[in-house]
Design a protein around this motif. Structure first.
Motif, short mmCIF file in Angstrom:
data_model
loop_
_atom_site.label_atom_id
_atom_site.label_comp_id
_atom_site.label_asym_id
_atom_site.label_seq_id
_atom_site.Cartn_x
_atom_site.Cartn_y
_atom_site.Cartn_z
N VAL A 1 0.84 -1.20 0.00
CA VAL A 1 0.00 0.00 0.00
C VAL A 1 0.88 1.25 0.00
O VAL A 1 1.86 1.35 0.75
CB VAL A 1 -0.94 0.00 1.22
CG1 VAL A 1 -1.62 1.35 1.39
CG2 VAL A 1 -1.98 -1.09 1.07
N THR A 2 0.51 2.23 -0.83
CA THR A 2 1.20 3.51 -0.90
C THR A 2 0.25 4.63 -0.45
O THR A 2 -0.91 4.38 -0.14
CB THR A 2 1.68 3.79 -2.33
OG1 THR A 2 0.53 3.81 -3.20
CG2 THR A 2 2.66 2.73 -2.81
N ASP A 3 0.77 5.85 -0.45
CA ASP A 3 -0.03 6.97 0.02
C ASP A 3 -1.29 7.17 -0.81
O ASP A 3 -2.36 7.49 -0.27
CB ASP A 3 0.81 8.26 0.02
CG ASP A 3 1.83 8.27 1.14
OD1 ASP A 3 1.88 7.31 1.93
OD2 ASP A 3 2.59 9.26 1.23
N LEU A 4 -1.19 7.04 -2.14
CA LEU A 4 -2.37 7.20 -2.98
C LEU A 4 -3.44 6.17 -2.62
O LEU A 4 -4.63 6.49 -2.53
CB LEU A 4 -2.00 7.07 -4.46
CG LEU A 4 -3.14 7.25 -5.46
CD1 LEU A 4 -2.60 7.84 -6.77
CD2 LEU A 4 -3.89 5.96 -5.77
N ILE A 5 -3.03 4.94 -2.39
CA ILE A 5 -3.98 3.87 -2.06
C ILE A 5 -4.65 4.16 -0.73
O ILE A 5 -5.86 3.98 -0.57
CB ILE A 5 -3.27 2.51 -2.04
CG1 ILE A 5 -2.58 2.23 -3.38
CG2 ILE A 5 -4.25 1.41 -1.68
CD1 ILE A 5 -3.52 2.18 -4.56
N ARG A 6 -3.86 4.65 0.24
CA ARG A 6 -4.44 5.00 1.55
C ARG A 6 -5.40 6.18 1.42
O ARG A 6 -6.49 6.18 2.00
CB ARG A 6 -3.32 5.33 2.54
CG ARG A 6 -2.74 4.13 3.27
CD ARG A 6 -1.76 4.57 4.34
NE ARG A 6 -0.51 5.01 3.75
CZ ARG A 6 0.52 4.20 3.50
NH1 ARG A 6 0.44 2.92 3.79
NH2 ARG A 6 1.63 4.67 2.97
N ARG A 7 -4.98 7.19 0.66
CA ARG A 7 -5.80 8.39 0.52
C ARG A 7 -7.16 8.09 -0.10
O ARG A 7 -8.17 8.67 0.30
CB ARG A 7 -5.05 9.43 -0.32
CG ARG A 7 -5.86 10.64 -0.72
CD ARG A 7 -4.99 11.72 -1.34
NE ARG A 7 -4.29 11.27 -2.53
CZ ARG A 7 -4.79 11.28 -3.76
NH1 ARG A 7 -6.03 11.70 -3.97
NH2 ARG A 7 -4.09 10.88 -4.80
N THR A 8 -7.19 7.20 -1.06
CA THR A 8 -8.43 6.90 -1.78
C THR A 8 -9.12 5.64 -1.28
O THR A 8 -10.22 5.32 -1.75
CB THR A 8 -8.13 6.73 -3.27
OG1 THR A 8 -7.18 5.66 -3.45
CG2 THR A 8 -7.57 8.00 -3.88
N ASN A 9 -8.48 4.92 -0.35
CA ASN A 9 -9.01 3.64 0.11
C ASN A 9 -9.36 2.76 -1.10
O ASN A 9 -10.40 2.10 -1.15
CB ASN A 9 -10.27 3.85 0.97
CG ASN A 9 -10.65 2.62 1.78
OD1 ASN A 9 -9.82 1.76 2.04
ND2 ASN A 9 -11.91 2.52 2.13
N LEU A 10 -8.44 2.72 -2.06
CA LEU A 10 -8.74 2.15 -3.37
C LEU A 10 -8.85 0.64 -3.34
O LEU A 10 -9.51 0.04 -4.21
CB LEU A 10 -7.66 2.58 -4.36
CG LEU A 10 -8.06 2.55 -5.84
CD1 LEU A 10 -9.23 3.46 -6.11
CD2 LEU A 10 -6.86 2.95 -6.72
N ARG A 11 -8.24 -0.01 -2.37
CA ARG A 11 -8.27 -1.47 -2.37
C ARG A 11 -9.56 -2.03 -1.79
O ARG A 11 -9.78 -3.24 -1.80
CB ARG A 11 -7.04 -2.01 -1.60
CG ARG A 11 -5.78 -1.82 -2.41
CD ARG A 11 -4.51 -2.27 -1.71
NE ARG A 11 -4.56 -3.61 -1.18
CZ ARG A 11 -3.48 -4.38 -0.97
NH1 ARG A 11 -2.28 -3.92 -1.30
NH2 ARG A 11 -3.59 -5.57 -0.46
N THR A 12 -10.43 -1.16 -1.31
CA THR A 12 -11.74 -1.60 -0.83
C THR A 12 -12.73 -1.58 -2.00
O THR A 12 -12.88 -0.57 -2.68
CB THR A 12 -12.26 -0.67 0.28
OG1 THR A 12 -11.31 -0.68 1.36
CG2 THR A 12 -13.60 -1.13 0.79
N ALA A 13 -13.39 -2.68 -2.23
CA ALA A 13 -14.31 -2.77 -3.38
C ALA A 13 -15.50 -1.85 -3.20
O ALA A 13 -15.93 -1.57 -2.08
CB ALA A 13 -14.77 -4.22 -3.55
#
Length: 436
Positions: A424-436
């Protein structure tokens, strides 16, 4: 000592990070690092926002893993480590008659970064995205290597291409290069007097490479005016590329004030004669024009800048025109604005391209810019388009998930590949992108 604390930042300089970085030079060292404590991989940090940042965490700098592993001169198949720069491949192989099939706007992008963002280039309308020319890639997951291809583990391949490094560390890749005539390029420049003429020129172009500079400050009858460049590779003698210059310090705010930008854009538009012209250049001058100025991001001052890039379907071209009107009247536009025609090619679940038109505009990092970009993102979503995560620093996960129809497939594949969330990187954390 494997890990060293360092400060680093995205190319837009609006997002910064402080954390521990490791810079392995050998695959064996990389495998040991990942086996001990998995961490996301980064390259030259040429993504504009926070896609390559891991604040208060660890990240692996892959730029020393930059070897060429094999090349077949008959087929043009090249295998390289992920840290090599795409511009270096172009420099070495163009004189031999081969080029990377797709190249982004900077030669400093690493191959791992090109894959993780499924980059597009000035030939997307014909060649598609970078990932479509990746024959296979090698992933490192938990200390184990896995070769992934469209035929072998297709779900994992689609989740990795354009997947922002969330399925593991991209170690190497086998690429299909394309033939070229040589290391020079013939460029024809034409003026477009307004937005409708610009789109007509883009639609009618049959050139291998096309790109448009657009005057984002123009209003009224001149709204959307710009310069279309069409290009083909060639062979011959041209003056060598000039040595890069550098911006040694952060520019003051007035350097990109609205009057200065407006004057610059008007002069830049008129540098091309009304009848157009054809030039012969070194290929690097066409593909990577801004690389001639090291640290050009300092022109935006110490606060940095944001880039907004969207693509909308062909039928939604009026939405782009409306966006240009808002940008022109905002007083925030910079000289860096690009309009291109895209084809349908994309290789991954989270790949940016779609058939249509893409607009990219830089904005100095000021308070009003964030509100403007938010509005432009909303307009993009309404138009059925999407924004480019390699450039993003502001969007929300809800918008991204609504724009990318294959997001759920990507999230499921990522959860399977990295259940512990190690990459996980900052972008993924910021957008919570890994959550469907």
């Amino acid at each position: 000592m494997r890990w060293k604390t360092a400060d680093y930042e995205g190319w837009g300089r609006a997002h910064k990070a402080r954390g521990e970085l490791a810079r392995p030079e050998r695959l064996s060292t990389l495998k040991t690092l990942i086996a001990e404590e998995p961490a996301p991989a980064i390259g030259n940090c040429r993504s504009y926002g926070d896609a390559s940042l891991c604040n208060n965490g660890r990240a692996i700098d892959m730029t020393r893993l930059d070897r060429m592993l094999s090349f077949d001169a008959l087929t043009g198949v090249l295998e390289v480590e992920a840290g090599i720069r795409v511009g270096e491949i172009a420099r070495l192989f163009a004189p031999k008659g081969w080029l990377p099939a797709v190249m982004p706007g900077t030669g400093f992008a690493t191959i791992g970064g090109c894959i993780a963002n499924d980059v597009h280039g000035k030939n997307h309308h014909g060649a598609g995205s970078f990932g479509q020319h990746v024959i296979s890639l090698t992933l490192l997951q938990g200390g184990k290597l896995a070769v992934v291809s469209p035929k072998k583990a297709p779900d994992l391949f689609k989740a990795t291409i354009g997947g922002l490094g969330q399925t593991g560390v991209i170690v190497s890749a086998k690429l299909q290069l394309i033939p070229c005539k040589g290391d020079v390029i013939m460029v024809t420049e034409r003026r477009a007097e307004d937005f409708e003429e610009f789109l007509a020129l883009l639609d009618a172009s049959t050139a291998t490479y096309t790109v448009g500079w657009i005057d984002a400050t123009a209003k009224g009858l001149s709204l959307g005016r710009g310069i279309l460049e069409e290009a083909e590779t060639g062979a011959g003698l041209v003056p060598p590329a000039k040595k890069p210059k550098s911006v040694p310090f952060n520019a003051p705010a007035f350097a990109l004030s609205p009057p200065v930008v407006k004057l610059f854009n008007a002069a830049y538009f008129r540098r091309v004669p009304e009848r157009g012209r054809t030039l012969v250049k070194p290929i690097s001058d066409f593909f990577f024009p801004l690389d001639r100025i090291y640290s050009w991001n300092r022109l935006y001052g110490k606060k940095g800048f944001h880039q907004f890039q969207c693509v909308v379907p062909i039928k939604s071209a009026p939405a782009l025109q409306e966006m240009l009107e808002k940008i022109a009247h905002s007083g925030l536009a910079s000289p860096l604005a690009v309009l291109k025609r895209m084809g349908s090619g994309r290789a991954g679940y989270m790949s940016f391209p779609m058939e249509g038109y893409t607009l990219a505009v830089d904005f100095p990092n000021r308070g009003r810019a964030e509100a403007l970009i938010t509005r432009l993102e909303e307009m993009t979503l309404t138009a059925g388009g999407r924004i480019y995560l390699a450039k993003d620093a502001l969007t929300t996960g809800a918008r991204i998930k609504a724009m990318y129809p294959d997001h759920a497939k990507w999230a499921a594949a990522v959860a399977k590949a990295d259940p512990e969330g190690s990459y996980v990187t900052d972008l993924i954390r910021r957008t919570n992108l890994r959550t469907a």
